[in-house]
Design a protein around this motif. Structure first.
Motif, PDB file in Angstrom:
ATOM      1  N   TRP A  86       0.850  -1.197   0.000  1.00 52.11           N
ATOM      2  CA  TRP A  86       0.000   0.000   0.000  1.00 52.11           C
ATOM      3  C   TRP A  86       0.886   1.248   0.000  1.00 52.11           C
ATOM      4  O   TRP A  86       1.946   1.258   0.609  1.00 52.11           O
ATOM      5  CB  TRP A  86      -0.898   0.026   1.234  1.00 52.11           C
ATOM      6  N   PHE A  87       0.417   2.280  -0.659  1.00 48.15           N
ATOM      7  CA  PHE A  87       1.159   3.540  -0.636  1.00 48.15           C
ATOM      8  C   PHE A  87       0.177   4.704  -0.803  1.00 48.15           C
ATOM      9  O   PHE A  87      -0.943   4.544  -1.295  1.00 48.15           O
ATOM     10  CB  PHE A  87       2.219   3.577  -1.757  1.00 48.15           C
ATOM     11  N   ALA A  88       0.619   5.881  -0.369  1.00 47.45           N
ATOM     12  CA  ALA A  88      -0.143   7.119  -0.529  1.00 47.45           C
ATOM     13  C   ALA A  88       0.778   8.177  -1.108  1.00 47.45           C
ATOM     14  O   ALA A  88       1.982   8.195  -0.818  1.00 47.45           O
ATOM     15  CB  ALA A  88      -0.713   7.592   0.807  1.00 47.45           C
ATOM     16  N   VAL A  89       0.241   9.034  -1.948  1.00 46.64           N
ATOM     17  CA  VAL A  89       1.034  10.094  -2.576  1.00 46.64           C
ATOM     18  C   VAL A  89       0.945  11.373  -1.749  1.00 46.64           C
ATOM     19  O   VAL A  89      -0.088  11.650  -1.134  1.00 46.64           O
ATOM     20  CB  VAL A  89       0.549  10.362  -4.019  1.00 46.64           C
ATOM     21  N   PRO A  90       2.021  12.177  -1.688  1.00 48.93           N
ATOM     22  CA  PRO A  90       1.982  13.413  -0.897  1.00 48.93           C
ATOM     23  C   PRO A  90       1.141  14.502  -1.550  1.00 48.93           C
ATOM     24  O   PRO A  90       0.571  15.338  -0.873  1.00 48.93           O
ATOM     25  CB  PRO A  90       3.460  13.820  -0.810  1.00 48.93           C
ATOM     26  N   VAL A  91       1.091  14.524  -2.882  1.00 48.72           N
ATOM     27  CA  VAL A  91       0.278  15.484  -3.632  1.00 48.72           C
ATOM     28  C   VAL A  91      -0.391  14.725  -4.777  1.00 48.72           C
ATOM     29  O   VAL A  91      -0.036  13.586  -5.076  1.00 48.72           O
ATOM     30  CB  VAL A  91       1.132  16.652  -4.193  1.00 48.72           C
ATOM     31  N   ALA A  92      -1.386  15.350  -5.386  1.00 49.48           N
ATOM     32  CA  ALA A  92      -2.080  14.714  -6.504  1.00 49.48           C
ATOM     33  C   ALA A  92      -1.106  14.456  -7.661  1.00 49.48           C
ATOM     34  O   ALA A  92      -0.346  15.340  -8.055  1.00 49.48           O
ATOM     35  CB  ALA A  92      -3.228  15.596  -6.970  1.00 49.48           C
ATOM     36  N   ARG A  93      -1.126  13.224  -8.172  1.00 44.86           N
ATOM     37  CA  ARG A  93      -0.213  12.856  -9.247  1.00 44.86           C
ATOM     38  C   ARG A  93      -0.946  12.039 -10.305  1.00 44.86           C
ATOM     39  O   ARG A  93      -1.820  11.227  -9.978  1.00 44.86           O
ATOM     40  CB  ARG A  93       0.977  12.061  -8.708  1.00 44.86           C
ATOM     41  N   PRO A  94      -0.580  12.235 -11.582  1.00 48.72           N
ATOM     42  CA  PRO A  94      -1.282  11.525 -12.662  1.00 48.72           C
ATOM     43  C   PRO A  94      -0.852  10.073 -12.753  1.00 48.72           C
ATOM     44  O   PRO A  94       0.274   9.711 -12.422  1.00 48.72           O
ATOM     45  CB  PRO A  94      -0.878  12.315 -13.913  1.00 48.72           C
ATOM     46  N   LEU A  95      -1.774   9.266 -13.227  1.00 45.67           N
ATOM     47  CA  LEU A  95      -1.518   7.851 -13.486  1.00 45.67           C
ATOM     48  C   LEU A  95      -1.670   7.645 -14.988  1.00 45.67           C
ATOM     49  O   LEU A  95      -2.726   7.914 -15.556  1.00 45.67           O
ATOM     50  CB  LEU A  95      -2.517   6.975 -12.718  1.00 45.67           C
ATOM     51  N   PHE A  96      -0.574   7.184 -15.615  1.00 43.20           N
ATOM     52  CA  PHE A  96      -0.549   7.052 -17.066  1.00 43.20           C
ATOM     53  C   PHE A  96      -0.847   5.611 -17.479  1.00 43.20           C
ATOM     54  O   PHE A  96      -0.631   4.665 -16.718  1.00 43.20           O
ATOM     55  CB  PHE A  96       0.819   7.481 -17.616  1.00 43.20           C
ATOM     56  N   ALA A  97      -1.321   5.465 -18.718  1.00 42.03           N
ATOM     57  CA  ALA A  97      -1.639   4.136 -19.242  1.00 42.03           C
ATOM     58  C   ALA A  97      -0.369   3.311 -19.372  1.00 42.03           C
ATOM     59  O   ALA A  97       0.733   3.829 -19.566  1.00 42.03           O
ATOM     60  CB  ALA A  97      -2.338   4.264 -20.592  1.00 42.03           C
ATOM     61  N   GLU A  98      -0.532   1.990 -19.292  1.00 46.84           N
ATOM     62  CA  GLU A  98       0.619   1.094 -19.361  1.00 46.84           C
ATOM     63  C   GLU A  98       1.216   1.020 -20.765  1.00 46.84           C
ATOM     64  O   GLU A  98       2.349   0.551 -20.916  1.00 46.84           O
ATOM     65  CB  GLU A  98       0.208  -0.304 -18.897  1.00 46.84           C
ATOM     66  N   ASP A  99       0.461   1.461 -21.765  1.00 49.76           N
ATOM     67  CA  ASP A  99       0.995   1.403 -23.125  1.00 49.76           C
ATOM     68  C   ASP A  99       1.879   2.591 -23.466  1.00 49.76           C
ATOM     69  O   ASP A  99       2.323   2.730 -24.611  1.00 49.76           O
ATOM     70  CB  ASP A  99      -0.161   1.314 -24.132  1.00 49.76           C
ATOM     71  N   GLY A 100       2.147   3.489 -22.490  1.00 48.65           N
ATOM     72  CA  GLY A 100       3.014   4.624 -22.726  1.00 48.65           C
ATOM     73  C   GLY A 100       2.317   5.855 -23.256  1.00 48.65           C
ATOM     74  O   GLY A 100       2.976   6.829 -23.638  1.00 48.65           O
TER      75      GLY A 100
END
Length: 264
Positions: free
Chosen positions: A205-219
């Motif tokens: 489990w993890f939490a981010v300190p600020v909002a961060r984008p999650l990109f698709a696995e296909d790049g």
């Protein structure tokens, strides 16, 4: 809505809006005469002076603060009259501070309602503008709860994403085991849709300190989701310095910026 997505900057915005609302009911003028005369003088507040001051100035700032906070609570950005809620709220906050500044400058006898309202409006506008720029204001307002130990990859996390460690309902004594559950009442394990990653990596489990984008696995350069601070996510794979994480609705993506994350 996810209350844990609120930041410290949002906390300042909420406090300033409450102070601004209270200031609208305080006197906007002062009395410089003898005490015996001032005691018999009714000092008007913003609503007594004009609707333009009460509704058009003080409440403009309060409405702007509400739009800013609600925009951060919603998982997807919404629009009001074709405008994004967040930028519209910032614009209303700045407009309220500007109007109160000129009301204070033009007033002959400035009362506590104007002074307190101006301070609250400046704090509201300042925090609304500075939050995207100052990392300290981007930190989560509420700390994230500590997660339980992660389930094996492919298993359903107890309590769901964002609520690790929640208790599962117990199998009644004598009841039939559910599909995929061993006879005898153990915890059910969901079937793994994909094989577990090779190597020494273990899901965590993890939490981010600020909002961060999650990109698709296909790049693809377009983000598929945004990870919000204050919520726990499950890392299911590591690719160099990046992590493959899974969102609440089951989408998988690559978190490229893993600096400062909090591991559970």
């Amino acid at each position: 809505m996810n209350i844990r997505s609120l930041t410290r900057g949002d906390g300042v915005v909420i406090g300033a809006a409450v102070l601004l609302f209270i200031a609208s009911f305080l006197g906007v003028a002062s009395c410089d005469g003898p005490d015996a005369v001032c005691e018999n003088v009714s000092i008007p507040n913003a609503w007594d002076v004009s609707i333009g001051l009460g509704l058009g100035t003080y409440m403009t700032g309060v409405i702007g603060a509400a739009l800013i906070v609600v925009a951060h609570l919603l998982p997807q950005p919404r629009k009001v009259a074709g405008l994004d809620m967040g930028p519209l709220g910032v614009g209303l906050a700045v407009a309220a501070a500007w109007a109160l500044l000129w009301w204070t400058i033009d007033a002959e006898d400035t009362g506590v309602g104007l002074i307190l309202g101006l301070i609250a409006a400046l704090a509201l506008a300042g925090s609304a503008i500075a939050t995207p720029l100052v990392p300290a204001l981007q930190a989560a307002l509420l700390p994230a709860p500590r997660p339980a130990a992660p389930q094996p990859y492919g298993g359903q996390p107890q309590g769901g994403y964002g609520y690790p460690g929640a208790q599962q309902p117990q199998q009644p004594y004598g009841g039939q085991p559910q599909p995929g559950q061993p006879f005898g009442g153990g915890q059910p394990q969901a079937p793994s849709p994909t094989p577990a990653p090779a190597g020494d990596f273990s899901p965590f489990w993890f939490a981010v300190p600020v909002a961060r984008p999650l990109f698709a696995e296909d790049g693809s350069p377009t983000p598929i989701a945004e990870l919000a601070p204050g919520t726990w996510y499950l890392a299911v794979e590591q690719r160099g310095a990046a992590l493959v994480a899974q969102t609440q609705d089951g989408r998988r993506g690559v978190l490229q910026d893993t600096s400062g994350i909090q591991r559970g």
